[in-house]
Design a protein around this motif. Structure first.
Motif, PDB file in Angstrom:
ATOM      1  N   VAL A 103       0.839  -1.199   0.000  1.00 34.16           N
ATOM      2  CA  VAL A 103       0.000   0.000   0.000  1.00 34.16           C
ATOM      3  C   VAL A 103       0.871   1.245   0.000  1.00 34.16           C
ATOM      4  N   GLY A 104       0.403   2.271  -0.677  1.00 37.86           N
ATOM      5  CA  GLY A 104       1.097   3.558  -0.692  1.00 37.86           C
ATOM      6  C   GLY A 104       0.986   4.232  -2.038  1.00 37.86           C
ATOM      7  N   GLY A 105       0.725   5.526  -2.027  1.00 39.12           N
ATOM      8  CA  GLY A 105       0.632   6.300  -3.252  1.00 39.12           C
ATOM      9  C   GLY A 105       1.999   6.793  -3.695  1.00 39.12           C
ATOM     10  N   GLY A 126      10.248 -13.651  -6.619  1.00 39.30           N
ATOM     11  CA  GLY A 126       9.665 -14.948  -6.931  1.00 39.30           C
ATOM     12  C   GLY A 126       8.254 -15.183  -6.440  1.00 39.30           C
ATOM     13  N   ILE A 127       7.627 -14.190  -5.824  1.00 35.34           N
ATOM     14  CA  ILE A 127       6.240 -14.353  -5.394  1.00 35.34           C
ATOM     15  C   ILE A 127       5.313 -14.106  -6.582  1.00 35.34           C
ATOM     16  N   PRO A 128       4.347 -14.980  -6.828  1.00 38.02           N
ATOM     17  CA  PRO A 128       3.458 -14.804  -7.981  1.00 38.02           C
ATOM     18  C   PRO A 128       2.721 -13.465  -7.925  1.00 38.02           C
ATOM     19  N   SER A 129       2.616 -12.827  -9.068  1.00 39.97           N
ATOM     20  CA  SER A 129       1.909 -11.548  -9.133  1.00 39.97           C
ATOM     21  C   SER A 129       0.472 -11.672  -8.651  1.00 39.97           C
ATOM     22  N   SER A 130      -0.136 -12.846  -8.904  1.00 38.54           N
ATOM     23  CA  SER A 130      -1.529 -13.064  -8.509  1.00 38.54           C
ATOM     24  C   SER A 130      -1.710 -13.089  -6.994  1.00 38.54           C
ATOM     25  N   ALA A 131      -0.609 -13.269  -6.271  1.00 34.65           N
ATOM     26  CA  ALA A 131      -0.675 -13.316  -4.807  1.00 34.65           C
ATOM     27  C   ALA A 131      -0.409 -11.966  -4.162  1.00 34.65           C
ATOM     28  N   ILE A 132      -0.254 -10.929  -4.984  1.00 38.35           N
ATOM     29  CA  ILE A 132       0.065  -9.596  -4.463  1.00 38.35           C
ATOM     30  C   ILE A 132      -0.969  -8.596  -4.962  1.00 38.35           C
ATOM     31  N   THR A 133      -1.549  -7.846  -4.074  1.00 35.36           N
ATOM     32  CA  THR A 133      -2.470  -6.764  -4.419  1.00 35.36           C
ATOM     33  C   THR A 133      -1.803  -5.446  -4.088  1.00 35.36           C
ATOM     34  N   ALA A 134      -1.706  -4.571  -5.062  1.00 37.38           N
ATOM     35  CA  ALA A 134      -1.120  -3.247  -4.853  1.00 37.38           C
ATOM     36  C   ALA A 134      -2.242  -2.233  -4.681  1.00 37.38           C
ATOM     37  N   VAL A 135      -2.324  -1.642  -3.510  1.00 38.93           N
ATOM     38  CA  VAL A 135      -3.315  -0.593  -3.231  1.00 38.93           C
ATOM     39  C   VAL A 135      -2.582   0.734  -3.393  1.00 38.93           C
ATOM     40  N   GLU A 136      -2.740   1.346  -4.548  1.00 41.62           N
ATOM     41  CA  GLU A 136      -1.895   2.472  -4.932  1.00 41.62           C
ATOM     42  C   GLU A 136      -2.471   3.814  -4.488  1.00 41.62           C
ATOM     43  N   THR A 137      -2.707   3.927  -3.207  1.00 36.93           N
ATOM     44  CA  THR A 137      -3.203   5.178  -2.646  1.00 36.93           C
ATOM     45  C   THR A 137      -2.744   5.280  -1.207  1.00 36.93           C
ATOM     46  N   GLY A 138      -2.808   6.488  -0.685  1.00 37.64           N
ATOM     47  CA  GLY A 138      -2.405   6.702   0.698  1.00 37.64           C
ATOM     48  C   GLY A 138      -1.095   7.449   0.798  1.00 37.64           C
ATOM     49  N   ALA A 147      -7.427   2.711   3.089  1.00 38.88           N
ATOM     50  CA  ALA A 147      -7.466   2.124   1.754  1.00 38.88           C
ATOM     51  C   ALA A 147      -7.349   0.606   1.819  1.00 38.88           C
ATOM     52  N   VAL A 148      -6.481   0.097   2.679  1.00 40.43           N
ATOM     53  CA  VAL A 148      -6.340  -1.351   2.844  1.00 40.43           C
ATOM     54  C   VAL A 148      -7.624  -1.957   3.389  1.00 40.43           C
ATOM     55  N   SER A 149      -8.223  -1.300   4.366  1.00 41.60           N
ATOM     56  CA  SER A 149      -9.469  -1.797   4.940  1.00 41.60           C
ATOM     57  C   SER A 149     -10.565  -1.900   3.881  1.00 41.60           C
ATOM     58  N   ALA A 176      -5.727   0.230  12.318  1.00 41.92           N
ATOM     59  CA  ALA A 176      -6.354  -0.887  11.605  1.00 41.92           C
ATOM     60  C   ALA A 176      -7.535  -1.438  12.398  1.00 41.92           C
ATOM     61  N   ARG A 177      -7.350  -1.605  13.684  1.00 44.17           N
ATOM     62  CA  ARG A 177      -8.441  -2.125  14.509  1.00 44.17           C
ATOM     63  C   ARG A 177      -9.597  -1.139  14.589  1.00 44.17           C
ATOM     64  N   ASP A 178      -9.291   0.154  14.525  1.00 47.91           N
ATOM     65  CA  ASP A 178     -10.353   1.157  14.530  1.00 47.91           C
ATOM     66  C   ASP A 178     -11.215   1.077  13.271  1.00 47.91           C
ATOM     67  N   THR A 179     -10.660   0.551  12.176  1.00 47.88           N
ATOM     68  CA  THR A 179     -11.460   0.384  10.953  1.00 47.88           C
ATOM     69  C   THR A 179     -12.270  -0.904  10.967  1.00 47.88           C
ATOM     70  N   GLY A 180     -12.069  -1.740  11.982  1.00 49.58           N
ATOM     71  CA  GLY A 180     -12.796  -2.999  12.083  1.00 49.58           C
ATOM     72  C   GLY A 180     -12.008  -4.219  11.666  1.00 49.58           C
ATOM     73  N   LEU A 181     -10.741  -4.027  11.273  1.00 48.22           N
ATOM     74  CA  LEU A 181      -9.914  -5.171  10.883  1.00 48.22           C
ATOM     75  C   LEU A 181      -9.442  -5.940  12.119  1.00 48.22           C
ATOM     76  N   GLN A 182      -9.286  -7.236  11.965  1.00 44.19           N
ATOM     77  CA  GLN A 182      -8.553  -8.026  12.948  1.00 44.19           C
ATOM     78  C   GLN A 182      -7.083  -7.920  12.549  1.00 44.19           C
ATOM     79  N   ALA A 183      -6.310  -7.207  13.353  1.00 41.56           N
ATOM     80  CA  ALA A 183      -4.948  -6.897  12.934  1.00 41.56           C
ATOM     81  C   ALA A 183      -3.956  -7.165  14.055  1.00 41.56           C
ATOM     82  N   TRP A 184      -2.800  -7.702  13.670  1.00 44.00           N
ATOM     83  CA  TRP A 184      -1.686  -7.868  14.582  1.00 44.00           C
ATOM     84  C   TRP A 184      -0.412  -7.561  13.819  1.00 44.00           C
TER      85      TRP A 184
END
Length: 229
Positions: A103-105, A126-138, A147-149, A176-184
């Motif tokens: 994540v990051g703009g 070597g990580i498959p592109s399909s296993a990575i989501t780029a959130v291009e904002t923030g 944005a991740v939430s 993250a927890r304030d947005t409702g995510l279960q995060a550690w």
């Protein structure tokens, strides 16, 4: 004839007025001392929690590994960002989560976003592109977490291991927890943020202030958080 002692008109003596003033000053000093003590306890307690959470490596299984962005230069991650990406790579290889979210703009004039440069780095590892989501904002921590939430909600997932610098962990987890995510958190253990005792103390002090500001206002204290990284 002089008036009898008991018939003198009531006239507050200077000693009584002085006693009242001294008492007021004494209570004022006590209130100030109490306020200072409370501030010291609050700041000290928050700094201790920043340090405490920085030491946690919680690698229980999650839906996603989230890498908080940092500076990149023409698609090449800075040393701070690279350390975070390497930690995410290790967690993915250990099977902590089936996907990574970067994540990051981008700053004005940049060709690449932080999220895109992070994804390119990980695919090169070597990580498959399909296993990575780029959130291009923030442009700061709070906007990135929001944005991740939103992205995770659109995918129907809710749990995340957050990867950032150790001192950044508590504030990131709180948001993250304030947005409702279960995060550690499972922060990086390498890079400039942990090289020296001076950088560690600077990070704890910065994050203590930033977290207190967020808890007070629910706004980010980053200007932006990637500055100088």
């Amino acid at each position: 004839m002089k008036p009898a002692f008991g018939n003198r008109p009531h006239d507050p003596s200077p000693s009584r007025a002085g006693g009242f003033g001294a008492g007021l000053a004494r209570w004022t000093r006590r209130l100030i001392a109490g306020a200072v003590l409370m501030a010291v306890v609050l700041v000290g307690g928050t700094a201790f929690r920043v340090w405490q959470v920085a030491r946690i490596d919680d690698t229980r299984p999650a839906d996603a590994i989230v890498v908080l962005g940092a500076a990149q230069y023409s698609g090449t991650p800075s040393s701070v960002f690279e350390a975070r990406l390497e930690q995410a790579y290790k967690l993915y290889k250990r099977g902590v989560a089936p996907q990574i979210i970067t994540v990051g703009g981008k700053q004005e004039g940049d060709e690449y976003t932080e999220a895109a440069s992070g994804k390119m780095y990980l695919t090169d590892r070597g990580i498959p592109s399909s296993a990575i989501t780029a959130v291009e904002t923030g442009s700061d921590t709070l906007l990135s977490i929001d944005a991740v939430s939103a992205e995770m909600s659109s995918q129907g997932i809710n749990s995340a291991v957050l990867v950032s610098d150790p001192w950044h962990s508590l504030r990131t987890r709180t948001m993250a927890r304030d947005t409702g995510l279960q995060a550690w958190t499972a922060p990086t253990r390498q890079g400039p943020a942990v090289f020296t005792r001076e950088s560690q103390l600077h990070g704890i002090a910065r994050e203590t202030g930033a977290l207190l500001w967020y808890q007070l206002t629910h706004f980010s204290a980053d200007f932006p958080y990637t500055a100088g990284q």
